[in-house]
Every structure is written in C-alpha cells, then in structure tokens.
Write a protein that holds these residues in place. Structure first.
Motif, PDB file in Angstrom:
ATOM      1  N   ALA A  99       0.645  -0.740   0.035  1.00 57.12           N
ATOM      2  CA  ALA A  99       0.287  -0.346   0.127  1.00 57.12           C
ATOM      3  C   ALA A  99       1.186   1.181   0.041  1.00 57.12           C
ATOM      4  O   ALA A  99       0.807   2.398  -0.041  1.00 57.12           O
ATOM      5  CB  ALA A  99      -0.986  -0.092   1.010  1.00 57.12           C
ATOM      6  N   LYS A 118      -0.348   0.696  -3.674  1.00 60.43           N
ATOM      7  CA  LYS A 118      -0.968   1.507  -4.690  1.00 60.43           C
ATOM      8  C   LYS A 118       0.158   2.140  -5.359  1.00 60.43           C
ATOM      9  O   LYS A 118       1.318   2.101  -5.006  1.00 60.43           O
ATOM     10  CB  LYS A 118      -1.626   2.367  -3.695  1.00 60.43           C
ATOM     11  N   GLY A 178       2.966   1.760  -1.824  1.00 61.51           N
ATOM     12  CA  GLY A 178       3.385   1.978  -3.266  1.00 61.51           C
ATOM     13  C   GLY A 178       5.191   1.777  -3.373  1.00 61.51           C
ATOM     14  O   GLY A 178       5.483   2.916  -4.545  1.00 61.51           O
TER      15      GLY A 178
END
Length: 367
Positions: free
Chosen positions: A221, A366, A223
């Motif tokens: 999450a 993400k 990234g």
C-alpha cells in the motif's frame, strides 16, 4: 494445480538422498561413460551458462551448449519436453524453485543428483534437491547519498517517509518474491512480529492471518516502484540523485558500481533480515539421452572451475569449501548469517500459496 505436502517433500528428499551418498563413485568411469553419449544442452538463468558450457567442453573433451532461459521458462520447457518425449535440455540450472519441487521432481520429469565424492562438502539441507548456487537478493541503499543505511527495520518501509521511494521487482512477474513472503510467514513470522514491536513500541494487532501478511499488505500500500532489475538498481544507485530510492536487488547488480558508476551499498543493519538467498537447483532431465554427461556437468558446477564465473556476482556455491572472491562487489560474504535461507522442505508450499500472496499484493498495491 497439483498440491504438494510437506510429507511428500520429505519422502522425495529421502528417496533421492541415501542411495546417491552410499553408491561407489569413480569420476574417471563417469567420464568414460559420458564419452559414449550425445552432446548435451544446459539451461541456465544467467548468460554465464554459455561460458560455463564452453569451459566444460574444453575440460572434458565433450560437447555442451549453454542457453539462457529464465526461471519460469525453464520449468515450462522441461515439462513440455518430457510430455513430448523430446528432451532438448539435459540439465537445468536455476529453474523456478516452486515448480521444481512441487511439479518437476515429484512427477519424475527431472532428477536431483549429488556428486558422492563432493557430498561431504555440501550441507545436508542443500543436497536434496541439490542447490548448486544461491542468488542473494539484498536490501540496498545509495552510498553517495547516505553514509550508512537509512533504514533499520522493514516496518519503516510501510511509513510515509518511504512512500513511493522503495524499488523492487514485481512479485506478480517474479514469483520468487511471493515465495519469499511465504518463507517469511512459514519460518520467521515471529521475527516479523518482533520487528514491528521493536519499531513501534507495541505489539502488532492485525486482522491479517500473520505478521508477514500484515507487513506485505502495508508495504504494498506504500507504493513501491516496480521495475526490471536494471530499473531497480539504477533507481537506487544512480549517482547525483537528490532523493534516491531504497530497495531490494540482486548482488549481481553491484558489479554495475564499477561498470556504470552506480553507488549501491548493502544494508546490513536492517531487521530482521538483510535479504534472502534464493536457491538455484541443478536438475537432470529424466529422459536425457546423456545422463552420465549431465551428471558430470552437475559435478563440474560444484567445483571452483565450473562455478567461479557466477560466484563473482556474490552467489555462494552449495559447495561449502568454495569461498566467494575477496573482491566481490557487494561484500555479502561477511553477512550470510543475516540472510533468510529458503527451506527446501516448504518450497512446495510456497508454490501452492504463491497465488494467494500475489492476490494480497495485487489488491493492496498502490502507485
């Protein structure tokens, strides 16, 4: 998908172990038998396999051809060639470990053979399947930007400071990273939980089934930059960067410090591990027309003459008597005890759970 249990793995290891260790062995007799066989082809994940095959041919007066084929490609070729009854690759070096242990070996598509005269120099856990060499994947920083590694704990990589600033290969494209997650959960989940407590000062509370799953979810999450090995190493190590990436990459890329002016440095302080060792198994196609030549090639790989050109990349041999070169670029030789070593007993489980880890990554990643 064929399921592979721990018990099956132990039975497979037992079936491949004792006989090879006990049999009488004479390398001269093996050479003579090989001279009556056709030439062989060897698949390897490194382009250096071409030079290795040429060196083997020169040493023994036998013909071997090396071909570079990636991990997954080797598994696919070996399985298809077996099914077609048309074996082209006699030896496989570096096949996808999960496919090897969960599919290829149990189905009798290929075999593992440990040279009896060298077995005493090979740790028992590396004999079945035979680990010819291991490929270190290590946490790495930019030595031009930082005097020391800027990350002390893997949980830091889930925080805003490192959001979008960590580089790695894609676990969806390189399953060895998904397998790494499973090895962490299976064998070292308590260490991941402790690392959380050490960093945040409190015990981990999560709805995830393990501390490892919680870390993977939070890390995805945040990234990370996903790219191929060149993109990753240059994102971390390119000179004159104001804000270089942190990341995980193969020690083989450290040779680019000299050839490309990169500034890659081994993060030997990060907890709980500085990286991991991914095994490269040496396997012989069960239907090879040249089984003795293939065995001789495997034995060649377990000698300094046969594997030195890969050890320069920081890859330790399964033969414990062979030391990494003193001038190897990453300096990994002094930090082997800080790396997670893949357990062959659960590599089949890694394969079975690979899709689960990739799904966890896919859902939470993400940019």
């Amino acid at each position: 998908m064929r399921k592979y249990s721990l018990m099956a793995g132990l039975m497979l290891a037992a079936s491949m172990g004792g006989g090879a260790m006990a049999e009488e062995f004479n390398v001269d007799a093996l050479i003579e038998a090989a001279r009556k066989e056709p030439p062989i082809t060897v698949y390897g994940v490194s382009g250096r396999i071409v030079d290795t095959a040429e060196a083997f041919s020169k040493t023994y007066g036998l013909q071997a051809t090396g071909k570079k084929v990636n991990e997954a490609g080797q598994a696919d070729l070996v399985i298809r060639e077996f099914q077609a009854g048309n074996v082209l690759g006699d030896v496989s070096l570096g096949m996808d470990a999960g496919s090897a242990v969960a599919q290829v070996l149990p189905e009798g598509i290929a075999e593992s053979w440990t040279p009896p005269d060298l077995a005493a120099d090979i740790a028992e856990g590396l004999r079945n399947p035979l680990v010819v060499i291991s490929d270190p994947q290590v946490w790495t920083y930019n030595t031009e930007k930082y005097d020391a590694c800027p990350v002390k704990n893997i949980w830091e990589l889930t925080e805003p400071t490192w959001k979008g600033k960590v580089a790695m290969l894609d676990p969806l494209e390189k399953p060895l990273y998904a397998d790494w997650f499973n090895q962490l959960e299976t064998h070292h989940d308590a260490a991941i939980a402790k690392a959380y407590e050490d960093h945040f000062g409190k015990k981990l509370e999560t709805d995830e089934p393990s501390a490892t799953a919680a870390w993977v979810k939070a890390y995805a999450a945040n990234g990370p930059l996903i790219g191929d090995s060149t993109v990753v190493s240059e994102a971390i190590g390119a000179a004159a960067q104001a804000e270089p990436f942190f990341g995980i990459t193969a020690t083989a890329k450290y040779r680019d410090n000299e050839s490309k002016g990169l500034k890659l440095g081994l993060c030997d302080t990060i907890q709980p591990f500085a990286g991991f060792l991914y095994p490269s198994y040496g396997l012989i196609a069960a239907k090879s027309d040249s089984p003795n030549t293939a065995k001789l090639f495997i034995r060649f790989l377990m000698t300094e003459e046969g594997i030195a050109n890969q050890m320069v990349d920081g890859k330790p041999s399964g033969n414990g008597k062979l030391a990494l070169p003193a001038d190897e670029a990453s300096g990994i030789a002094g930090h082997m005890d800080q790396l997670l070593t893949f357990s062959a007993s659960t590599v089949g489980d890694d394969f079975d759970k690979r899709q689960d880890w990739q799904d966890l990554w896919r859902v939470n990643y993400k940019k």
